[in-house]
Design a protein around this motif. Structure first.
Motif, PDB file in Angstrom:
ATOM      1  N   ASP A  55       0.811  -1.210   0.000  1.00  0.00           N
ATOM      2  CA  ASP A  55       0.000   0.000   0.000  1.00  0.00           C
ATOM      3  C   ASP A  55       0.855   1.275   0.000  1.00  0.00           C
ATOM      4  OD1 ASP A  55      -0.994  -0.588   3.461  1.00  0.00           O
ATOM      5  OD2 ASP A  55       0.931   0.006   2.594  1.00  0.00           O
ATOM      6  N   LYS A  56       2.166   1.093   0.082  1.00  0.00           N
ATOM      7  CA  LYS A  56       3.047   2.254   0.067  1.00  0.00           C
ATOM      8  C   LYS A  56       4.418   1.825  -0.426  1.00  0.00           C
ATOM      9  CE  LYS A  56       4.945   5.772   3.230  1.00  0.00           C
ATOM     10  NZ  LYS A  56       4.919   6.257   4.636  1.00  0.00           N
ATOM     11  N   ARG A  57       5.035   2.715  -1.203  1.00  0.00           N
ATOM     12  CA  ARG A  57       6.416   2.467  -1.635  1.00  0.00           C
ATOM     13  C   ARG A  57       7.106   3.805  -1.767  1.00  0.00           C
ATOM     14  NH1 ARG A  57       8.971  -0.547  -6.865  1.00  0.00           N
ATOM     15  NH2 ARG A  57      10.876  -1.201  -5.826  1.00  0.00           N
ATOM     16  N   GLN A  58       8.338   3.850  -1.300  1.00  0.00           N
ATOM     17  CA  GLN A  58       9.066   5.113  -1.327  1.00  0.00           C
ATOM     18  C   GLN A  58      10.268   5.029  -2.241  1.00  0.00           C
ATOM     19  OE1 GLN A  58       9.339   5.558   3.123  1.00  0.00           O
ATOM     20  NE2 GLN A  58       8.692   7.645   2.628  1.00  0.00           N
ATOM     21  N   THR A  63       6.854   9.198  -3.123  1.00  0.00           N
ATOM     22  CA  THR A  63       6.155   8.121  -2.429  1.00  0.00           C
ATOM     23  C   THR A  63       4.888   7.821  -3.207  1.00  0.00           C
ATOM     24  OG1 THR A  63       6.965   8.863  -0.270  1.00  0.00           O
ATOM     25  CG2 THR A  63       5.059   7.392  -0.282  1.00  0.00           C
ATOM     26  N   LEU A  65       1.237   5.852  -2.953  1.00  0.00           N
ATOM     27  CA  LEU A  65       0.279   5.241  -2.036  1.00  0.00           C
ATOM     28  C   LEU A  65      -0.822   4.576  -2.850  1.00  0.00           C
ATOM     29  CD1 LEU A  65      -0.123   8.104   0.604  1.00  0.00           C
ATOM     30  CD2 LEU A  65       1.357   6.095   0.732  1.00  0.00           C
ATOM     31  N   ASN A  67      -4.561   2.727  -2.526  1.00  0.00           N
ATOM     32  CA  ASN A  67      -5.750   2.401  -1.732  1.00  0.00           C
ATOM     33  C   ASN A  67      -6.672   1.571  -2.600  1.00  0.00           C
ATOM     34  OD1 ASN A  67      -8.251   2.346  -0.415  1.00  0.00           O
ATOM     35  ND2 ASN A  67      -7.890   4.319   0.565  1.00  0.00           N
ATOM     36  N   SER A  74      -1.881   7.547  -5.493  1.00  0.00           N
ATOM     37  CA  SER A  74      -1.355   8.904  -5.420  1.00  0.00           C
ATOM     38  C   SER A  74       0.165   8.900  -5.470  1.00  0.00           C
ATOM     39  CB  SER A  74      -1.822   9.615  -4.145  1.00  0.00           C
ATOM     40  OG  SER A  74      -1.230   9.030  -3.011  1.00  0.00           O
ATOM     41  N   GLN A  76       3.277  11.295  -4.250  1.00  0.00           N
ATOM     42  CA  GLN A  76       3.685  12.424  -3.431  1.00  0.00           C
ATOM     43  C   GLN A  76       5.121  12.779  -3.773  1.00  0.00           C
ATOM     44  OE1 GLN A  76       2.985  11.409   0.679  1.00  0.00           O
ATOM     45  NE2 GLN A  76       0.812  11.006   0.335  1.00  0.00           N
TER      46      GLN A  76
END
Lengths: 113, 112
Positions: A55-58, A63, A65, A67, A74, A76
């Motif tokens: 659900d997240k990767r940087q 970043t 996200l 959902n 998204s 960021q």
């Protein structure tokens, strides 16, 4: 350079602020997602990807996200710089698409100095 | 652009003439793709290849054909160019599917 989207949504941010670019994807069965950046007159450039089991990767200053409940992705961008000005595309992959990427229309990011 | 070149970079041609665009990669990737990009439509897949002599249609394949006789080269042919094929054409490559695709610099084609 050529405009790749005359009526794309536009996000304007001040240099140094964080940017959030959103993408609503269409297929709940999509299992892989990518963000691309396209500068005027150039080909799309890979930024970051994410698989549906996350659900997240940087990455570096970015970043993503995911959902899956609301089919929303998204991107960021931290400390936005003038060089970040571009069109940003999300793309999704699903076995229902024959494992081919389907691209969104894109969002224009303008960074004000 | 990840070892991908496209030629020509710009071309103006007349309606009814055949046109061939070339994509060349030095990455030895298995998959190659041709997209067109138009305002309001984003990137749309024309054809793709999953190996030498192995190709398949994308969502906007009418009026286009492709060939791949070598791993490194993927050709897109407009059999009889029409004004609706005026566009920017991008080639992309990937190692596997699904995975990130890397794009070439594009070819701007104008059909008059």
């Amino acid at each position: 350079g050529e405009s790749v989207g005359l009526h794309l949504p536009t996000l304007s941010v001040q240099e140094g602020d964080n940017s959030i670019i959103n993408c609503a994807y269409s297929n709940s069965a999509s299992d892989y997602f990518i963000w691309y950046k396209q500068e005027s007159g150039k080909g799309p450039q890979f930024i970051i990807d994410i698989r549906s089991n996350m659900d997240k990767r940087q990455g570096q200053r970015v970043t993503v996200l995911l959902n899956k409940t609301v089919k929303h992705l998204s991107l960021q961008i931290a400390a936005t710089q003038p060089g970040d000005s571009a069109v940003y595309f999300c793309a999704e992959n699903s076995s229902e698409y024959g494992n081919k990427l389907v691209f969104g229309a894109g969002t224009i990011l303008r960074v004000k100095s | 652009d990840a070892g991908i070149t496209q030629s020509p970079r710009h071309k103006v041609t007349e309606t009814g003439t055949p046109v061939t665009l070339r994509c060349h990669q030095t990455e030895n990737h298995r998959y190659m793709y041709w997209y067109r990009q138009d305002p309001g439509h984003g990137l749309r897949l024309i054809h793709y290849s999953y190996g030498v002599k192995d190709t398949d249609k994308g969502e906007v394949s009418d009026g286009y054909s492709v060939s791949r006789s070598k791993t490194e080269d993927f050709l897109l042919t407009l059999e009889s160019a029409t004004s609706s094929q005026t566009s920017v054409y991008f080639c992309a490559i990937s190692e596997s599917r699904p995975s990130e695709q890397y794009f070439g610099p594009g070819t701007r084609l104008t059909v008059t």
